[in-house]
Design an enzyme around this catalytic site. Sequence first.
Site, PDB file in Angstrom:
ATOM      1  N   GLY A  30       5.846 -12.258  -9.189  1.00  0.00           N
ATOM      2  CA  GLY A  30       5.663 -12.635  -7.795  1.00  0.00           C
ATOM      3  C   GLY A  30       4.374 -12.066  -7.234  1.00  0.00           C
ATOM      4  O   GLY A  30       3.472 -11.676  -7.980  1.00  0.00           O
ATOM      5  N   CYS A  31       4.288 -11.997  -5.941  1.00  0.00           N
ATOM      6  CA  CYS A  31       3.080 -11.514  -5.265  1.00  0.00           C
ATOM      7  C   CYS A  31       2.708 -10.116  -5.753  1.00  0.00           C
ATOM      8  O   CYS A  31       3.523  -9.197  -5.709  1.00  0.00           O
ATOM      9  CB  CYS A  31       3.310 -11.488  -3.753  1.00  0.00           C
ATOM     10  SG  CYS A  31       1.889 -10.855  -2.824  1.00  0.00           S
ATOM     11  N   PHE A  32       1.472  -9.946  -6.205  1.00  0.00           N
ATOM     12  CA  PHE A  32       1.092  -8.656  -6.780  1.00  0.00           C
ATOM     13  C   PHE A  32       1.042  -7.523  -5.766  1.00  0.00           C
ATOM     14  O   PHE A  32       1.086  -6.355  -6.138  1.00  0.00           O
ATOM     15  CB  PHE A  32      -0.210  -8.728  -7.582  1.00  0.00           C
ATOM     16  CG  PHE A  32      -1.406  -9.377  -6.935  1.00  0.00           C
ATOM     17  CD1 PHE A  32      -1.552  -9.475  -5.562  1.00  0.00           C
ATOM     18  CD2 PHE A  32      -2.423  -9.890  -7.744  1.00  0.00           C
ATOM     19  CE1 PHE A  32      -2.682 -10.059  -4.996  1.00  0.00           C
ATOM     20  CE2 PHE A  32      -3.557 -10.478  -7.189  1.00  0.00           C
ATOM     21  CZ  PHE A  32      -3.685 -10.556  -5.813  1.00  0.00           C
TER      22      PHE A  32
END
Length: 231
Positions: free
Chosen positions: A60-62
Amino acid sequence: MKIVRTPFLILLLLASVSCQPKNKSNKQEVAQKEESKTHMATKLSAEQLQEYETAYFASGCFWCVEAIFESVKGVKEVYSGYSGGSEKNPTYEEVSYGRTHHAEAVEVYYDPNVISFRQLVQVFFGSHDPTTLNRQGPDRGAQYRSIAFYKNEEEKKIIQDYISLLESENAYGDRAIVTEVTPFEKFYMAEGYHQDYEKRNPNNSYIRNVSIPRLNRFKENFKSYLKEDAH
């Protein structure tokens, strides 16, 4: 071995909140670049990093993933970046809008005398939902897919064995684990302003509504894995 039986990342019904970039003014971009230079100067040097092992994950979003691994004892440094695709030198805009085959990923530098690769794999699966294909929470697209990268056959076996354990324990009910188990090839560092983004932008709407709750759920379930200052 601790197995988490419920997914941690709950889909928030906030259509306007996502990890994708927003249009910025020239003044904002200049200020962001200057801040990035200052922040990156506080990171460990390349020489210091050579003392540690590396591991690579995408879930997912880093911004979220980096903050989670940063809270884990034995982890010395974490960088946000891009991996899993063939395109060279990808940018945030290209990756976040799905214009490459890369996923948002993290590079984890860790001390194997304190935490093992197997435990990092446990952190990886315990901090996201590995059953959602090309999605984590409000972020959708292959750039947010779940990937556990391996650098050798031993790491590959560790990942596969843990997936088999989760499946044998029916950890996710009738939902199949869709995590890619992929040989590591190349990690491209993300732009400087993404590094430690959650820590430096606590009032960002995505950070408040998605990233911090995700981190707190992880901390609640992995207390024994946390650094002293992360409790």
